[in-house]
Design a protein around this motif. Sequence first.
Motif, PDB file in Angstrom:
ATOM      1  N   GLN A 231     -10.406  -6.684 -11.586  1.00  0.00           N
ATOM      2  CA  GLN A 231      -9.527  -8.014 -11.749  1.00  0.00           C
ATOM      3  C   GLN A 231      -8.087  -7.818 -11.773  1.00  0.00           C
ATOM      4  N   PHE A 232      -7.690  -6.486 -11.901  1.00  0.00           N
ATOM      5  CA  PHE A 232      -6.208  -6.095 -11.763  1.00  0.00           C
ATOM      6  C   PHE A 232      -5.566  -6.189 -10.039  1.00  0.00           C
ATOM      7  N   ASN A 233      -6.513  -6.504  -9.374  1.00  0.00           N
ATOM      8  CA  ASN A 233      -6.017  -6.945  -7.871  1.00  0.00           C
ATOM      9  C   ASN A 233      -5.024  -6.188  -7.546  1.00  0.00           C
ATOM     10  N   PHE A 234      -4.899  -4.557  -7.511  1.00  0.00           N
ATOM     11  CA  PHE A 234      -3.938  -3.887  -6.935  1.00  0.00           C
ATOM     12  C   PHE A 234      -3.857  -3.994  -5.113  1.00  0.00           C
ATOM     13  N   ALA A 235      -3.153  -4.230  -4.590  1.00  0.00           N
ATOM     14  CA  ALA A 235      -3.030  -4.363  -3.139  1.00  0.00           C
ATOM     15  C   ALA A 235      -3.438  -2.900  -2.543  1.00  0.00           C
ATOM     16  N   PRO A 236      -3.984  -2.857  -1.649  1.00  0.00           N
ATOM     17  CA  PRO A 236      -4.108  -1.417  -1.073  1.00  0.00           C
ATOM     18  C   PRO A 236      -2.477  -0.672  -0.666  1.00  0.00           C
ATOM     19  N   ARG A 237      -2.412   0.398  -0.692  1.00  0.00           N
ATOM     20  CA  ARG A 237      -1.270   1.229  -0.455  1.00  0.00           C
ATOM     21  C   ARG A 237      -1.640   2.695   0.290  1.00  0.00           C
ATOM     22  N   GLN A 238      -0.558   2.874   1.083  1.00  0.00           N
ATOM     23  CA  GLN A 238      -0.878   4.418   1.500  1.00  0.00           C
ATOM     24  C   GLN A 238       0.341   4.972   1.340  1.00  0.00           C
TER      25      GLN A 238
ATOM     26  N   ARG B  69      13.037   4.024 -13.042  1.00  0.00           N
ATOM     27  CA  ARG B  69      11.732   3.999 -13.193  1.00  0.00           C
ATOM     28  C   ARG B  69      11.755   4.431 -14.923  1.00  0.00           C
ATOM     29  N   ALA B  70      12.885   5.143 -15.274  1.00  0.00           N
ATOM     30  CA  ALA B  70      13.252   5.330 -16.877  1.00  0.00           C
ATOM     31  C   ALA B  70      13.528   4.106 -17.358  1.00  0.00           C
ATOM     32  N   MET B  71      14.384   3.243 -16.605  1.00  0.00           N
ATOM     33  CA  MET B  71      14.627   1.850 -17.296  1.00  0.00           C
ATOM     34  C   MET B  71      13.499   0.999 -17.373  1.00  0.00           C
ATOM     35  N   LEU B  72      12.654   0.923 -16.438  1.00  0.00           N
ATOM     36  CA  LEU B  72      11.418   0.294 -16.285  1.00  0.00           C
ATOM     37  C   LEU B  72      10.489   0.668 -17.778  1.00  0.00           C
ATOM     38  N   ALA B  73      10.413   2.016 -17.969  1.00  0.00           N
ATOM     39  CA  ALA B  73       9.689   2.359 -19.030  1.00  0.00           C
ATOM     40  C   ALA B  73      10.118   1.867 -20.338  1.00  0.00           C
ATOM     41  N   ASN B  74      11.475   1.927 -20.752  1.00  0.00           N
ATOM     42  CA  ASN B  74      12.081   1.056 -21.397  1.00  0.00           C
ATOM     43  C   ASN B  74      11.814  -0.556 -21.773  1.00  0.00           C
TER      44      ASN B  74
ATOM     45  N   SER C 271      18.322  -7.814 -11.394  1.00  0.00           N
ATOM     46  CA  SER C 271      17.415  -8.334 -10.127  1.00  0.00           C
ATOM     47  C   SER C 271      17.310  -7.062  -9.385  1.00  0.00           C
ATOM     48  N   SER C 272      18.121  -6.151  -9.044  1.00  0.00           N
ATOM     49  CA  SER C 272      17.616  -4.915  -8.460  1.00  0.00           C
ATOM     50  C   SER C 272      16.598  -4.008  -8.913  1.00  0.00           C
ATOM     51  N   LEU C 273      16.475  -4.202 -10.293  1.00  0.00           N
ATOM     52  CA  LEU C 273      15.430  -3.431 -11.038  1.00  0.00           C
ATOM     53  C   LEU C 273      13.916  -4.358 -10.754  1.00  0.00           C
ATOM     54  N   TYR C 274      13.994  -5.514 -10.870  1.00  0.00           N
ATOM     55  CA  TYR C 274      13.027  -6.253 -10.577  1.00  0.00           C
ATOM     56  C   TYR C 274      12.218  -5.893  -9.031  1.00  0.00           C
ATOM     57  N   GLU C 275      13.322  -6.210  -8.181  1.00  0.00           N
ATOM     58  CA  GLU C 275      12.938  -5.835  -7.083  1.00  0.00           C
ATOM     59  C   GLU C 275      12.200  -4.620  -6.668  1.00  0.00           C
ATOM     60  N   TYR C 276      12.586  -3.518  -7.169  1.00  0.00           N
ATOM     61  CA  TYR C 276      12.212  -1.968  -7.155  1.00  0.00           C
ATOM     62  C   TYR C 276      10.817  -2.212  -7.920  1.00  0.00           C
ATOM     63  N   TYR C 277      10.634  -2.770  -9.001  1.00  0.00           N
ATOM     64  CA  TYR C 277       9.316  -2.802  -9.705  1.00  0.00           C
ATOM     65  C   TYR C 277       8.379  -3.613  -8.761  1.00  0.00           C
ATOM     66  N   GLN C 278       8.575  -4.504  -7.802  1.00  0.00           N
ATOM     67  CA  GLN C 278       7.502  -4.919  -6.801  1.00  0.00           C
ATOM     68  C   GLN C 278       7.086  -3.971  -5.899  1.00  0.00           C
ATOM     69  N   GLU C 279       8.194  -2.911  -5.612  1.00  0.00           N
ATOM     70  CA  GLU C 279       7.763  -1.686  -4.966  1.00  0.00           C
ATOM     71  C   GLU C 279       6.856  -0.858  -5.574  1.00  0.00           C
ATOM     72  N   ILE C 280       7.078  -0.534  -6.777  1.00  0.00           N
ATOM     73  CA  ILE C 280       6.212   0.420  -7.674  1.00  0.00           C
ATOM     74  C   ILE C 280       4.990  -0.350  -7.556  1.00  0.00           C
ATOM     75  N   LEU C 281       4.550  -1.471  -7.853  1.00  0.00           N
ATOM     76  CA  LEU C 281       3.363  -2.259  -7.929  1.00  0.00           C
ATOM     77  C   LEU C 281       2.707  -2.235  -6.614  1.00  0.00           C
ATOM     78  N   ASN C 282       3.338  -2.178  -5.800  1.00  0.00           N
ATOM     79  CA  ASN C 282       2.676  -2.382  -4.271  1.00  0.00           C
ATOM     80  C   ASN C 282       2.656  -1.143  -3.428  1.00  0.00           C
ATOM     81  N   GLN C 283       3.366   0.050  -3.854  1.00  0.00           N
ATOM     82  CA  GLN C 283       3.476   1.155  -2.974  1.00  0.00           C
ATOM     83  C   GLN C 283       2.989   2.515  -3.752  1.00  0.00           C
ATOM     84  N   ASP C 284       3.355   2.494  -5.222  1.00  0.00           N
ATOM     85  CA  ASP C 284       3.017   3.918  -5.895  1.00  0.00           C
ATOM     86  C   ASP C 284       1.231   4.081  -5.870  1.00  0.00           C
ATOM     87  N   LYS C 285       1.138   5.298  -6.046  1.00  0.00           N
ATOM     88  CA  LYS C 285      -0.221   5.743  -5.871  1.00  0.00           C
ATOM     89  C   LYS C 285      -0.719   5.533  -7.572  1.00  0.00           C
TER      90      LYS C 285
END
Length: 422
Positions: A217-224, A40-45, A183-197
């Motif tokens: 218009q941001f089209n965030f998917a529902p997440r639990q 998450r820190a790396m993504l922020a950068n 590639s592992s970071l991009y894969e985790y970023y997809q988790e953030i976009l789809n799963q984070d509150k």
Amino acid sequence: MSIQLNEGVHLHVLPTKKYKTIRIMLKFRAPLNKHTITKRAMLANLLETNSKKYPTQTALRSALSTMYGASFGTAVTKKGNTHVLTFSLNLVNEKYLSKGDNVLQEGIDFLKEVIFSPNVEQGQFHEKTFKREKENLEDYYDSLFDDKQTYASLSLQELFFEDDNQKTPSVGSKEDLKEITSSSLYEYYQEILNQDKVDIYVMGDVSTGEIQSAFEQFNFAPRQLEETNSFYKEPAAKKIKSKTEYQDVIQAKFNLGYTTSVFYHDPSYYAAQVFNGLFGGFPHSKLFMNVREKESLAYYASSSMDTFRGMMTVQTGIDGQKVEQVREIIALQLKEMQSGNFTQEAVSQTKEMLKNQLFQSEDNSGSVIERIYAMQLARGNGNELSIDEWVRRIEKVTKEDIIEVANQVKLNATFFLTAEAK
């Protein structure tokens, strides 16, 4: 006003004419996990530097400059059992411009681009950008070691907490960084976009309907998101943990960590703020006046409270030869607080300084949003606490309340960084 855009995605519109700018913050929240903190820190950068549309830092900064010098940044923070990745954009309010530009919509479009269209090639972040930001983060970790005050603070945290998630700094670690690939970071970023509150805050002279339409218009998917308690409580230590480390330092650092049983906005929170101000939070405090000024035992001495983790920290910079004297006099100051040996004048002064801090923070919309967000983490999406109510609760604190808090404070760990005796 809070609007649910989708399950787990809330928009908070905070209309006010107080500021000439409009502040937008998107906060992505996940349970604190040692294995994802560094990612998450790396993504922020990474996400702060470019995107698909703006593939270089120069292009991204140029886009901001066309929005009349808008400022954009990312950050990671830790709140108890929660880790938060924040995107922040500050825009001039177009109502103060003569040209009729739609800066607000431009800014929202910019955020949508940066968040949903990062600089990605074949399922991984742009390799050159990734390598550069990974090196930058590695250099940052090295700089934490070089800054001995920060190093001592992080070392105390590692010693204080039993839980590995809590031991890990909010910015992650150099050790965990090595394992991350583009590639592992991009894969985790997809988790953030789809799963984070997700919580979106917009503060300024804005129309709620216009803001809602834009962010739909941001089209965030529902997440639990699994509902977890934002607060972390460290189990009581059977004995005080102590560690001494030797490095080539001129000024020794002696830091102490205490459990407090005080959490953000619980009934004892306001008394704890006054206690901390009296004990070590302000220049008139006991630590400052007695450890630093009167006894000349420290170059600096202060205390601070982490009310999402029930922790109080005392930080000192000292002559390494005087550590036992410093230890004794700090313990004495706490004992003085526990026995009520402080004046009403000092209490009144502390309350005024706390109120001034609060009023000053109102001048910065980012600080106001951070306070609202912390309140929502602590209390859920209930009613916010007004500044007037906050002040009223500070003013209501009695001497007995302060003494009660002081007696909940228990020493848990000490970290001493010093040079070897010659």
